[in-house]
Structures are given as C-alpha cells and as structure tokens.
Design a protein around this motif. Sequence first.
Motif, PDB file in Angstrom:
ATOM      1  N   LEU A  44      44.279   5.880   5.522  1.00  0.00           N
ATOM      2  CA  LEU A  44      43.489   5.056   4.701  1.00  0.00           C
ATOM      3  C   LEU A  44      44.390   4.977   3.435  1.00  0.00           C
ATOM      4  CD1 LEU A  44      39.898   5.922   5.766  1.00  0.00           C
ATOM      5  CD2 LEU A  44      41.427   4.403   6.717  1.00  0.00           C
ATOM      6  N   LEU A  45      44.950   3.722   3.012  1.00  0.00           N
ATOM      7  CA  LEU A  45      45.682   3.714   1.974  1.00  0.00           C
ATOM      8  C   LEU A  45      44.794   3.913   0.745  1.00  0.00           C
ATOM      9  CD1 LEU A  45      48.451   1.245   3.085  1.00  0.00           C
ATOM     10  CD2 LEU A  45      48.566   3.733   2.737  1.00  0.00           C
ATOM     11  N   GLU A  46      43.426   3.230   0.870  1.00  0.00           N
ATOM     12  CA  GLU A  46      42.667   3.317  -0.211  1.00  0.00           C
ATOM     13  C   GLU A  46      42.316   4.582  -0.650  1.00  0.00           C
ATOM     14  OE1 GLU A  46      39.920   2.319   3.442  1.00  0.00           O
ATOM     15  OE2 GLU A  46      42.165   1.941   2.756  1.00  0.00           O
ATOM     16  N   ARG A  47      42.421   5.710   0.100  1.00  0.00           N
ATOM     17  CA  ARG A  47      42.209   7.000  -0.058  1.00  0.00           C
ATOM     18  C   ARG A  47      43.190   8.071  -0.282  1.00  0.00           C
ATOM     19  NH1 ARG A  47      36.462   7.973   0.839  1.00  0.00           N
ATOM     20  NH2 ARG A  47      36.934  10.439   1.006  1.00  0.00           N
ATOM     21  N   THR A  48      44.423   7.044  -0.481  1.00  0.00           N
ATOM     22  CA  THR A  48      45.717   7.832  -0.753  1.00  0.00           C
ATOM     23  C   THR A  48      46.187   7.430  -1.887  1.00  0.00           C
ATOM     24  OG1 THR A  48      45.964   7.906   1.724  1.00  0.00           O
ATOM     25  CG2 THR A  48      47.651   8.333   0.237  1.00  0.00           C
ATOM     26  N   LEU A  49      46.210   8.394  -2.862  1.00  0.00           N
ATOM     27  CA  LEU A  49      46.441   8.245  -4.492  1.00  0.00           C
ATOM     28  C   LEU A  49      47.640   8.546  -4.839  1.00  0.00           C
ATOM     29  CD1 LEU A  49      42.587   8.884  -5.681  1.00  0.00           C
ATOM     30  CD2 LEU A  49      43.476   7.041  -4.892  1.00  0.00           C
ATOM     31  N   ILE A  50      48.475   7.846  -5.878  1.00  0.00           N
ATOM     32  CA  ILE A  50      49.627   8.279  -6.271  1.00  0.00           C
ATOM     33  C   ILE A  50      49.677   8.472  -7.659  1.00  0.00           C
ATOM     34  CG2 ILE A  50      52.129   7.845  -6.447  1.00  0.00           C
ATOM     35  CD1 ILE A  50      51.792   6.243  -3.899  1.00  0.00           C
ATOM     36  N   LEU A  51      49.992   9.670  -8.611  1.00  0.00           N
ATOM     37  CA  LEU A  51      49.958   9.700  -9.736  1.00  0.00           C
ATOM     38  C   LEU A  51      51.344   9.079 -10.367  1.00  0.00           C
ATOM     39  CD1 LEU A  51      48.543  10.643 -12.576  1.00  0.00           C
ATOM     40  CD2 LEU A  51      49.057  13.081 -11.860  1.00  0.00           C
ATOM     41  N   ARG A  52      51.353   8.417 -11.478  1.00  0.00           N
ATOM     42  CA  ARG A  52      52.912   8.156 -11.988  1.00  0.00           C
ATOM     43  C   ARG A  52      52.645   8.166 -13.427  1.00  0.00           C
ATOM     44  NH1 ARG A  52      52.298   4.013  -7.964  1.00  0.00           N
ATOM     45  NH2 ARG A  52      53.680   4.230  -6.095  1.00  0.00           N
ATOM     46  N   SER A  53      53.869   8.281 -14.012  1.00  0.00           N
ATOM     47  CA  SER A  53      53.990   8.075 -15.606  1.00  0.00           C
ATOM     48  C   SER A  53      55.279   7.554 -15.662  1.00  0.00           C
ATOM     49  CB  SER A  53      53.974   9.557 -16.342  1.00  0.00           C
ATOM     50  OG  SER A  53      55.277  10.339 -15.744  1.00  0.00           O
ATOM     51  N   GLU A  54      55.910   7.151 -16.903  1.00  0.00           N
ATOM     52  CA  GLU A  54      56.972   6.269 -17.068  1.00  0.00           C
ATOM     53  C   GLU A  54      58.351   7.197 -16.513  1.00  0.00           C
ATOM     54  OE1 GLU A  54      55.944   7.912 -21.266  1.00  0.00           O
ATOM     55  OE2 GLU A  54      54.862   7.338 -19.389  1.00  0.00           O
ATOM     56  N   TRP A  55      57.992   8.277 -16.165  1.00  0.00           N
ATOM     57  CA  TRP A  55      59.118   9.256 -15.331  1.00  0.00           C
ATOM     58  C   TRP A  55      59.139   9.240 -13.957  1.00  0.00           C
ATOM     59  CZ3 TRP A  55      62.332  10.610 -18.939  1.00  0.00           C
ATOM     60  CH2 TRP A  55      61.809  11.047 -20.652  1.00  0.00           C
ATOM     61  N   GLY A  56      58.096   8.562 -13.486  1.00  0.00           N
ATOM     62  CA  GLY A  56      58.141   8.552 -11.925  1.00  0.00           C
ATOM     63  C   GLY A  56      57.149   9.054 -11.190  1.00  0.00           C
ATOM     64  N   VAL A  57      57.014   9.541 -10.122  1.00  0.00           N
ATOM     65  CA  VAL A  57      55.847  10.045  -9.420  1.00  0.00           C
ATOM     66  C   VAL A  57      55.503  11.421 -10.065  1.00  0.00           C
ATOM     67  CG1 VAL A  57      55.034  10.978  -7.100  1.00  0.00           C
ATOM     68  CG2 VAL A  57      56.507   8.638  -7.350  1.00  0.00           C
ATOM     69  N   GLU A  58      54.330  11.801 -10.324  1.00  0.00           N
ATOM     70  CA  GLU A  58      53.872  13.123 -10.846  1.00  0.00           C
ATOM     71  C   GLU A  58      53.109  13.880  -9.676  1.00  0.00           C
ATOM     72  OE1 GLU A  58      54.649  14.246 -13.749  1.00  0.00           O
ATOM     73  OE2 GLU A  58      55.465  12.602 -14.930  1.00  0.00           O
ATOM     74  N   GLY A  59      52.569  12.982  -8.866  1.00  0.00           N
ATOM     75  CA  GLY A  59      51.827  13.938  -7.751  1.00  0.00           C
ATOM     76  C   GLY A  59      51.005  12.629  -6.885  1.00  0.00           C
ATOM     77  N   HIS A  60      50.534  13.384  -5.760  1.00  0.00           N
ATOM     78  CA  HIS A  60      49.834  12.374  -4.862  1.00  0.00           C
ATOM     79  C   HIS A  60      48.860  13.170  -4.209  1.00  0.00           C
ATOM     80  CE1 HIS A  60      51.689  14.169  -1.370  1.00  0.00           C
ATOM     81  NE2 HIS A  60      52.746  14.176  -2.023  1.00  0.00           N
ATOM     82  N   VAL A  61      47.964  12.543  -3.572  1.00  0.00           N
ATOM     83  CA  VAL A  61      46.681  13.408  -2.968  1.00  0.00           C
ATOM     84  C   VAL A  61      46.298  12.590  -1.851  1.00  0.00           C
ATOM     85  CG1 VAL A  61      45.053  12.461  -4.309  1.00  0.00           C
ATOM     86  CG2 VAL A  61      44.632  14.623  -3.047  1.00  0.00           C
ATOM     87  N   LEU A  62      45.815  13.015  -0.747  1.00  0.00           N
ATOM     88  CA  LEU A  62      45.239  12.339   0.477  1.00  0.00           C
ATOM     89  C   LEU A  62      43.789  12.750   0.418  1.00  0.00           C
ATOM     90  CD1 LEU A  62      48.170  12.154   1.216  1.00  0.00           C
ATOM     91  CD2 LEU A  62      47.643  12.111   3.565  1.00  0.00           C
TER      92      LEU A  62
END
Length: 267
Positions: A44-62
């Motif tokens: 479920l993409l709506e429950r799959t979150l991506i944390l970003r900053s101007e440096w790129g991907v900082e993290g994610h969580v399902l």
Amino acid sequence: MNTFTVQPATAETLSDLVALVTDREDAARRLSILRERLAGGQLLLERTLILRSEWGVEGHVLINAIPRIPIIPHLRADVPEAGVVALAHVIREHAEPEQQLLLTDALAPLDAAPLEAAGWVLDSQHVIYETELRAQSYPLDLHAQTVDPDRSGIRGLLEELGQPDLELSQGWTLIALPGGNGSPVALGAVGPGGRPGSASINLIGVLPQGRGQGMGTRLHAHLMALAAQNFGRHDGGTEADNAAMRRIFDKHGSRQMATQLYFIQEH
C-alpha cells in the motif's frame, strides 16, 4: 539548514525504498520484490513513507495495517534529529493507536530523543541473538518432560509464570523440568521460527523455588538440542536488562546481532 519532507511512495519512486541498501545486488533483489508486491496489491503506497531532504533520501518506513506488527523505520546513520522528528510525527498519523514503533541498530540510529519529541514513549529495550545450532552440541536433559499445556497442574504453572493463555502453534513442543519433589518448576517451548530453517524458543520461566540452581540453563540447552534436530539456526532475544538470560545465550554460543528499542504512542 536541511528541510525535510515526508511523502508516500509512488510507483515511480519505488527505487527510493532501497536507496539506503549499500549492496546493489541486494537492492535490486529487494526492488524486484517491491514491484511484485505492488503488482499483487500487497504493498500500500499510501502507507509507505519516504523521508527526503535536499541531500536526497534520508529514510523510509512501511507501516503495516496489522496493529500487532511493529513499525520499523530504515534511516541513514547520519540523519539529522529534525528529520527523525518529522518522520516520527507522520508515522503517528498513519499508525494504529496500539501499534508500536521499533528502532533496530541494524537499520537506524538508536536515539530515543527525536521519537520522544514526536510523542512516542520508550517502552522497552531488547537484544537479539542468533545461534548456529550445528556449531556445537547441546545436552538433552534426562529429567525433561514433554507436557500438554492443558494438563492438570501445567495450566496453573503457566499462570504462575505469567503466560496463562499460552497456546502451542503447529510444530511447537512444551517442555517441563521437575524440581526436587518431582513436580514441574520450569517450563519452555520450542518450535519453528519466523525464517526458513530457523527455530524459536520461549523460555517461559522458572518458579522461585527452582531459581539459582541452573535450571534455566539446563532447560534452554535441552530446547536447543531439540531445535538442532530439525533446524540449523536459532533466532531469539531478551530484554536488555535480563542479565541471567544474556548469560545463558553467551554460554550456548549465541551471537548478539542487534539491539532494539520499542516505543508506544503517547496518550
């Protein structure tokens, strides 16, 4: 100063979910699995979150929709605290009220402060062990007995040891050790683990009158011996402050693989 955004994944950003995997072959394998799960309606993409900053991907969580499954974020080792706070706030918005959040040092920095700033409360700390069962032999205890959890006296013992509602899953065996008077004073169970080829052990406990006599070590060794008959590995863990259980793991050749922090939601 870094600014952070937290957004649901899309079909076009699935590769961001493996951006922190350093082994590129492993990353490609994981990405293939994610695409298969998405195509099969399991992701479920709506429950799959991506944390970003101007440096790129900082993290994610399902975030699993099943409340009993903890939420396990994957974060860069050097992610700024503000980024963790931002992600932890959004996780709370998506999580079920009783759902826990788990930090493991294999996937994220073990820093409670950013999560507590976002309304999470540190509940417990655990250490996780792995044992190669064929690397050494474990003695079967001649006094150990296979018992039925519903047998007269065993259900009461389970209640005294804090697991009154224990039900054995398929493939699991309950073992008792008797004390000096012949009555069971220690219980443990062994069965299939969560990974192929792995065993799991529930060292339920020892009554006060049986403690200090090495019964926990004996029972654990017996359960490891039973596990080695059908499995090559044992996965287990205990509370970080359980010094007695940690000594048993050390005696039986287990390797500490991870430390985990469990958080509950502030009410």
